[in-house]
Design an enzyme around this catalytic site. Structure first.
Site, short mmCIF file in Angstrom:
data_model
loop_
_atom_site.label_atom_id
_atom_site.label_comp_id
_atom_site.label_asym_id
_atom_site.label_seq_id
_atom_site.Cartn_x
_atom_site.Cartn_y
_atom_site.Cartn_z
CG ASP A 13 -2.05 -1.02 1.03
OD1 ASP A 13 -3.14 -0.62 0.60
OD2 ASP A 13 -1.82 -2.21 1.29
NE ARG A 14 1.76 6.04 2.51
CZ ARG A 14 1.36 7.29 2.32
NH1 ARG A 14 2.24 8.23 2.04
NH2 ARG A 14 0.08 7.60 2.39
#
Length: 369
Positions: A248-249
């Site tokens: 997600d990051r």
């Protein structure tokens, strides 16, 4: 049943309600940014790329209907404010935040052109969102192919098949199509080099059991579902060749936020000497943050953990901690970070992406890190 998470045509957006899978396949119309925010927050649509796409496409639907204005300044403010609101739905994933910055900049630049009109600003923003949809699918296929080749060179250089373990859902249902980590598994299967895939149940939302297992069965990929607590046993006794997860990051030093449970997977993989890969588009990389300590981790309602299908399974009165994500330190990502631009060791990521981005013209086609 279908693997198409997003159905879009100019002025119309529908999402597959993933809360109903695998029992029911039902599409829900999204006609506004507010509806998209609600769907993202409720996890009817999830996965970092899909969240960004649905958010931005919902804005495109509003703009196509003539929303925003009157006046260029009011229209640009409308675009900026709507995008900022979408970012608040689920803040850990960087894709929506990056897309929001890029689209807001696009609107502002278009409005500054000589002879600019509201119609031209709307059209430019809409076209950019549509380009994002197409680019995500292209990037996913590149991630799948690059990751499969790198993995095979690493663990099966003399030929033969490999067994891959994955976590959560990173396939067609989490993206514009094909997927990231699950895209690597798809590519291995299409090459005839996949022996088997293991997917984790992924508590508490069961994305692995409900969604990844659904995708694997749908495409007749040989696979086995295991609980999250079985991963060490699987690595010890089931011949796991590599672990591939999504993200997600990913921050500048390679630390990676992904579905909670990823961190422990990486620890166990390192103990067993099994390569651990992160598969993510460059749009999931956030070079503005130096380490994973700076990542905001979303915490979800405790009821998601204590209840299953509306039935409480936990003792009344027990406290609950329910973070949606955890952060895997870069030194545990031993296989590499697979992007559409190549496969990089965590310590190579900043230089590799900065070099690539600096060679581009700074438009939406080149995500700003």
């Amino acid at each position: 049943m279908t693997l198409e998470a997003i159905r879009y045509s100019r002025g119309s957006l529908q999402i597959l309600d993933q809360l109903l899978l695998p029992k029911q396949s039902r599409y829900e119309a999204v006609g506004s940014v507010h509806q998209a925010w609600e769907a993202i927050r409720a996890m009817k649509v999830r996965g970092a790329p899909a969240i960004a796409l649905v958010g931005c496409l919902s804005l495109a639907v509003e703009l196509q209907a003539g929303a925003g204005g009157p006046g260029l300044a009011a229209l640009v403010a409308f675009v900026r404010d709507k995008l900022s609101f979408l970012v608040t739905a689920r803040p850990t994933a960087v894709n929506m935040a990056r897309a929001a910055r890029d689209l807001a900049d696009v609107a502002a630049r278009e409005a500054e052109r000589e002879g600019a009109t509201e119609e031209a600003v709307r059209e430019r923003v809409i076209c950019c969102t549509e380009d994002m949809l197409e680019k995500d699918l292209r990037d996913n296929r590149s991630i799948g192919d690059l990751g499969a080749r790198h993995l095979l060179e690493r663990v099966a250089p003399s030929g033969g098949k490999v067994t891959v373990l994955t976590h959560c859902n990173t396939g067609a249902l989490a993206t514009a199509g094909y997927g990231t980590a699950l895209g690597v598994i798809r590519s291995l299967h299409s090459l005839g080099r996949l022996e088997h895939a293991f997917c984790t149940e992924t508590r508490p939302y069961n994305q692995g059991a409900r969604l990844t297992a659904f995708e694997l069965v749908y495409e007749q990929i040989p696979a086995t579902l295991i609980t999250d607590s079985m991963v060490a046993a699987a690595m010890a006794h089931r011949g796991v060749s590599a672990v591939v997860v999504g993200a997600d990051r990913v921050v500048a030093n390679g630390d990676t936020a992904n579905k909670v449970g990823t961190y422990q997977l990486a620890i166990v993989a390192k103990h067993h000497g099994i390569p651990f890969y992160v598969a993510a588009p460059s749009s999931s990389c956030d070079l503005r943050l130096e380490t994973g300590k700076e990542i905001i981790i979303e915490e979800r309602p405790g009821q998601e953990l204590t209840d299953v299908n509306g039935v409480r399974i936990a003792a009344p009165g027990i406290g609950v901690w329910n973070p949606a994500f955890d952060v895997t330190p870069h030194d545990l990502i031993t296989g590499g970070i697979i992007t559409e631009l190549g496969v990089f060791a965590p310590e190579e990521l900043r230089t590799a992406l900065t070099t690539t981005i600096s060679s581009r013209d700074g438009t939406l086609d080149g995500p700003q890190m």
